[in-house]
Write a protein that holds these residues in place. Sequence first.
Motif: not given
Length: 445
Positions: A132-140, A90-106
């Motif tokens: 913002v999705f924070w990726l490594s070179g391999v994840e990219l 419910g707080d999307i309007k006031d928030t910037i999301f930083f996402v990590t761990g995509l590759g390992n979880a995938n």
Amino acid sequence: MNTQPKKERAASQQHSKAFDTGLEILAGEIDLALKWDRASILIAVHFSKQREAETQSALENIISRHGQKIVYTNVNAQTPDVIRQVCGRGDIKDTIFFVTGLGNANSLSSGQVFQALNNNRELLVESRVRIVFWLSGVELTELSRHAPDFWAFRHRVVEFESGRGSRKHLIPAGAFFWNENILHGDDRMLKKDRAQDESLLSQLPDGSDSLSIRLDVLLRIIHRDWLLKDLQAFSTRIQSVESLLQTHPFPEYQAWLLSAQAVVLYEEGKFQEACDLLSRANEILPDDPRLAINAALALHGVGRNSDAIQLCKRAIKSQPNNPAFWLVMGYIYMYTRKMTEAVESMRKAYGLDPYETNSLFALAICLNGNNQPEESAAALSSIEKDFASVSLIQQACHLILMKKMDEAVSQLQRAIREQRITLRQLTLDPNLYALLSPQELELFE
């Protein structure tokens, strides 16, 4: 979902121009999204966890001026749909999301993370999410290949350098061939063997009959000078070989002398000069495919990777059953993120010599980078039966592939303190260097 910023931050450093430019792009995109009340889907790519943390901290400081908060989301296999997680808040309007761990979880979720990104990408726009999705070179690489619909939906991709003063992430100089293979053991053994060769050299007669033996011994000593990073001794002995070759110009030794000098230039970042010397070496000794492989590595240093691969293929054509040649070509593919081709080359190298554990670990790394974690684990299963028999560096590679980075770092740091291994051995190893960025290698200094 963790709504608190990371507690541990990298120490503040003077930023490069490229770093500041990348940061400005991210901040500018977020600023416009806030101004026009629209979504912003950003991707930030790093080759160092230390640098990633520093960038996140710097971006936080900028975002805080807009009265926005940061929410960190480390994706996990149990809740692979990160978009629905974010859009359900419910707080999307006031928030910037930083996402990590995509590759390992995938990997752990058998591809569900990337599938969810593909399927639910439009929700980010509808909910006007700034993320913002924070990726490594391999994840990219994996994201662009396995989530193409999401990839086409993103707004900007910013690729950051690994850090101030760092070189490009290239194959380390340990991959080069020398005229005689010498095991890179600890410094004490290298110095002992060097001293024995120096003693032998002093006993050789000065006549032309012993000249080839003298040159062989000098080139062995030069190789150990380089492994020990004793560049003063290296330079002095190079001059000795040059003096001998002025009166007795043996092509074989002239070519390998140029190659030795090129290796040092490559390690110093003087890639074009290394290319020039190895081109001359190839002209002098065109029938030695090892020099062609060295020239390919130098071409990789200047970014001419297609030419490097073609040169490797020509060398392999002359010796198709040489596993070392397939291994180097695999490294060029690996370091340029062409993982499918890298897997093929590494499989060939390992198939030709299944007792060579370097190629086995290289294959496992490439399989992991090609989104084949189960195959990677299977490749390492034979090692796990006799784990103590592999080198300390290979044990560390295994731990990293098993997602045990902290344990790997701890073991290597302890081995360095106990003088069972040297930092130079770490930095020259192509497998470990592929798994650790130059900045992360600084943890061992």
